[in-house]
Enzyme design. Structure first.
Site, short mmCIF file in Angstrom:
data_model
loop_
_atom_site.label_atom_id
_atom_site.label_comp_id
_atom_site.label_asym_id
_atom_site.label_seq_id
_atom_site.Cartn_x
_atom_site.Cartn_y
_atom_site.Cartn_z
CB CYS A 44 -31.71 -64.04 3.16
SG CYS A 44 -32.48 -62.91 4.27
CB THR A 45 -29.26 -63.89 -1.55
OG1 THR A 45 -30.43 -63.11 -1.54
CG2 THR A 45 -29.10 -64.60 -2.84
#
Lengths: 151, 165
Positions: A44-45
């Site tokens: 997600c980062t």
């Protein structure tokens, strides 16, 4: 998942600073809800980081981003600072996943949202939606620009 | 005015792409401050491939990424792109300006010219061109390799390495 042409399901969620954001606040602008599984998971980062890089251009085209996951506002605050991103993160925390479920992108088995993008138009109708075939496949920023271009 | 960011395939090799080696074509989108890219570099540099490097600096994650991309382009104007690339990939712990100057000295890069070039419009546009082509091709993580036109996000896996070896 929610299909284009539907009315956007209603919601009122807290952002990372504890401010309520509701569907009605999105009236008059184009919004992209970015559903993602969880704060601090490495994939997600990158997703939110890359969206951040093109944020000025999304906003120049009249589109505003909100991240949505089942994490709490406090976790969102820490995550936002950790990533150095400028767009709000909404906490679908209690009842857990209720809004994500309304948008049809909740993964019951795992207890978090799927990776999905939902574009909401100024009249609060769903203009476009996209769900990743798998959590490992991250929807490219290009897809958002494609959807904006198609409007 | 910038070109748009809607979908397009990764562009084919261009004359001014950074290219080294011979063999099957691998187009790499990478970030010079990204530790995964440094790991991938250790594998890629020993493979018999025609390797193209394109910049994909993700500044919100790696604050020095764009500065390093611009520095590498400035080095490229003196024919030292891969030298500075390898130098940065081999040691990502020293990325501040004085470290860059020391690297230039070691690599025989003219410092005055380097300092001017890395702040120039032409170099900024070059980095931006790479980044935007990556966004359009759906790059969302670094490194992302394109092999036979297919995106392979993340560290190259054993299967891919075996295929390229």
């Amino acid at each position: 998942m929610i299909a284009p042409g539907s009315e956007a399901p209603d919601f009122a969620l807290s952002d990372q600073d504890g401010q309520q954001v509701s569907l009605a606040d999105l009236r008059g602008k184009t919004t992209v809800l970015v559903f993602y599984p969880l704060d601090f998971s490495p994939v997600c980062t990158d997703q939110l980081n890359v969206y951040q890089e093109v944020l000025p251009e999304l906003e120049a085209q009249g589109a505003f981003l909100y991240g949505v996951s089942v994490d709490s506002a406090f976790a969102h605050k820490a995550f936002q600072e950790h990533l150095g991103i400028g767009f709000p993160l909404l906490a679908d925390f209690h009842p857990k996943g209720q809004v994500t479920t309304r948008y049809g992108v909740y993964n019951d088995e795992r207890g978090h949202g799927q990776r999905a993008l939902v574009m909401i138009g100024p009249e609060l109708d769903v203009k476009w939606s996209h769900r990743s075939p798998s959590p490992l496949e991250i929807p490219g920023a290009n897809l958002i620009f494609d959807a904006l271009e198609a409007q | 005015m910038h070109s748009k960011l809607s979908s397009a395939g990764a562009p084919p090799p261009a004359e001014d792409d950074h290219l080294r080696g011979d063999g099957p074509l691998v187009v790499e989108y990478a970030d010079l401050e990204c530790p995964y890219c440094a790991r991938a570099n250790l594998v890629l540099r020993d493979l018999p491939i025609r390797r193209i490097f394109r910049h994909f600096p993700v500044v919100s994650k790696h604050p020095r990424a764009r500065v390093l991309a611009l520095a590498a382009e400035a080095a490229a104007l003196q024919g030292r792109f891969w030298e500075l690339h390898d130098s940065l990939m081999d040691d990502q712990g020293h990325l501040e300006d004085p470290h860059l100057w020391a690297r230039c000295e070691t690599l025989g890069i003219d410092l005055d010219r380097f300092e001017h070039d890395r702040r120039s419009q032409v170099v900024a546009e070059r980095v931006e061109r790479d980044f935007r082509s990556g966004v359009r091709a759906g790059v969302m993580t670094t490194p992302t390799l394109f092999v036979d036109g297919v995106a392979r996000p993340g560290l190259p896996g054993e299967d891919l390495i075996a295929r390229l070896r």
